[in-house]
Design an enzyme around this catalytic site. Structure first.
Site, PDB file in Angstrom:
ATOM      1  N   THR A  76       0.857  -1.184   0.000  1.00 51.65           N
ATOM      2  CA  THR A  76       0.000   0.000   0.000  1.00 51.65           C
ATOM      3  C   THR A  76       0.893   1.234   0.000  1.00 51.65           C
ATOM      4  OG1 THR A  76      -1.886   1.126   1.015  1.00 51.65           O
ATOM      5  CG2 THR A  76      -0.375  -0.001   2.525  1.00 51.65           C
ATOM      6  N   GLU A  77       0.504   2.239  -0.793  1.00 51.22           N
ATOM      7  CA  GLU A  77       1.386   3.366  -1.114  1.00 51.22           C
ATOM      8  C   GLU A  77       1.874   4.114   0.125  1.00 51.22           C
ATOM      9  OE1 GLU A  77      -1.368   2.413  -2.791  1.00 51.22           O
ATOM     10  OE2 GLU A  77      -1.779   3.847  -4.394  1.00 51.22           O
ATOM     11  N   ASN A  78       1.036   4.130   1.180  1.00 52.63           N
ATOM     12  CA  ASN A  78       1.413   4.913   2.350  1.00 52.63           C
ATOM     13  C   ASN A  78       2.382   4.178   3.273  1.00 52.63           C
ATOM     14  OD1 ASN A  78      -0.943   3.295   2.731  1.00 52.63           O
ATOM     15  ND2 ASN A  78      -1.240   4.243   4.728  1.00 52.63           N
TER      16      ASN A  78
END
Lengths: 214, 236
Positions: free
Chosen positions: A48-50
């Site tokens: 996940t990008e975060n």
């Protein structure tokens, strides 16, 4: 009459085409359902990008950790073997070609692999791009899951995107409620029809020519 | 003597000047330094350029700073979300500027500033409207867009633990942009849930080395944006 694939069946069909052991990034919407349909004996590791690899399913409401969210800002869990990292490392994984498969929703996808899924370009709309342009340029295989047409019945698989592009020539395979379609140098190529769906129906609902099954 | 500890969030942000560029850590609610942002609202500096992934939610934190008329420009990747109302309204009325930057490019522009690299080339945005007017260069047969570094006067950062010299650790996905912003600002101001003595964080476990941190304020029970919004709170 039972025809076509529903949202879960579309996600399950896409999951079948992700190799065991892949590092996978799932977009918001139908792509998120892929995680619920991992084929028996397969394991995917979710990015996940975060800033996490090894993202797990949503927690029960009373087990939420306020510091553990996904890129859609939903609460998630961490699987055994998970790792946290900052945003520059996270997008190095994306841009650097380390993520194997990204499954995205879309507004339009063209026969040359162009994808438009961030903005309608309408005047007054607030533009918001997030990580979409990084994902389509960096991830090795870009899959799209989408309804074949809009709610109004307009084709989403088109000859050229009319909305502003997220990236040119990046999509390799498309999973819709009607069919699985590849993007090839010769344009759209039918791979598989959903149950009860004819080639003629898919072609009629597509804004470009589709090559039939050989 | 290393003296980075500040007694209050108010004293830590007291010299943020009108017109400053301020990086604010966090991704949505997670890792957002709400207490430092609220101190900046109390302080009142205006005409700020703010760098954050989003534009805040509800009427607390970053959204409250914007709503208080202190921000002239936002640099972000995703300026809208289900609970963001303040920025969209001001933007549509033409009262606030927006520089839209893809998320990975935003992170790398911040990292580059901290690393002393004035620009870099990325494939992100090639062939899109966001590349218009930018230098395109070909490397090994593929096109890339040049993007400049992104520097700031101040960074407001939230961490889990800091020692007395400013070595930091974070908690899960609350890390996000925070370590990058520590590197990129002239003055980095950190709120920490726990302040410990030098030596109490294993050097092998330090995420942000203290050289990137100028000011530390202990905020033992930080509020969380989602909780404040669920309670219907606003600030001030």
């Amino acid at each position: 009459m039972n025809t076509g694939w529903n949202r879960d069946q579309m996600a399950a069909r896409a999951a079948q085409d992700i190799p065991d052991g892949s590092y996978v990034n799932l977009g918001i919407g139908i792509p998120e359902l892929v995680a619920q349909h991992v084929p028996e004996g397969c394991e995917f590791i979710y990015h996940t990008e975060n800033g996490m690899l090894g993202m797990g399913p949503p927690p029960a409401e009373d087990e939420r950790d306020l510091d553990l969210m996904n890129a859609g800002k939903k609460y998630v869990t961490a699987m055994p073997g998970a790792a946290y990292f900052h945003h520059a490392d996270s997008f190095s994984m994306i841009r650097g070609g380390h993520i194997d498969v990204c499954v995205l929703g879309t507004m339009q996808v063209a026969e040359n692999g162009d994808i438009a899924n961030w903005s309608t370009g309408a005047p007054g709309a607030i533009p918001a791009v997030g990580g979409a342009m990084d994902l389509v340029q960096g991830v090795k295989h870009i899959y799209v899951i989408t309804q074949h047409t809009t709610r109004k019945g307009d084709p989403k698989l088109v000859d050229r995107c009319t909305y502003p592009l997220t990236g040119p020539g990046v999509v390799s395979r498309i999973f819709t409620d009607l069919a699985v379609v590849d993007v090839t140098p010769g344009g759209f190529q039918l791979v598989e029809l959903a149950p009860g769906i004819s080639f003629e129906e898919v072609q009629a609902k597509t804004g470009a020519s589709i090559l039939p099954l050989a | 003597m290393i003296k980075k500890k500040y007694a209050s969030v108010a004293s830590a942000v007291a010299d943020i000047h009108d017109g400053a560029t301020v990086m604010i850590g966090g991704f949505g609610a997670s890792g957002s330094p709400i207490e430092l942002i609220h101190a900046l609202i109390d302080h009142g500096a205006k005409d700020l350029t703010v760098i954050n992934n989003n534009t805040g939610n509800g009427e607390v934190g970053l959204a409250a700073l914007i709503g208080n008329g202190q921000v002239k420009k936002m640099i972000c990747s995703f300026p809208k979300s289900s609970q963001s109302r303040v920025f969209p309204k001001l933007y549509q009325e033409g009262l606030i500027e927006l520089e839209l930057v893809p998320q990975g490019t935003l992170a790398e522009r911040i990292r580059a500033a901290g690393a002393g690299i004035p620009a870099f080339y990325t494939p992100t945005t090639v062939g899109t409207v966001l590349a218009e007017g930018k230098e395109i260069r070909s490397f090994d047969g593929r096109e890339y867009v040049m993007e400049p570094w992104l520097q700031a006067d101040f960074a407001l950062v939230k961490c889990e633990m800091s020692d007395a010299v400013g070595n930091l650790t974070y908690n899960k996905t609350a890390r996000n942009f925070n370590p990058l912003m520590c590197m990129a600002a002239t003055t980095t101001i950190v709120q920490t849930r726990k302040l410990v003595n030098a030596g109490d964080i294993d050097p092998e476990h330090v995420i942000t080395p203290g050289i990137f941190v100028n000011r530390i304020v202990e905020v033992p029970q930080p509020v969380h944006e989602d909780i404040l919004i669920a309670q219907g709170r606003s600030y001030p």
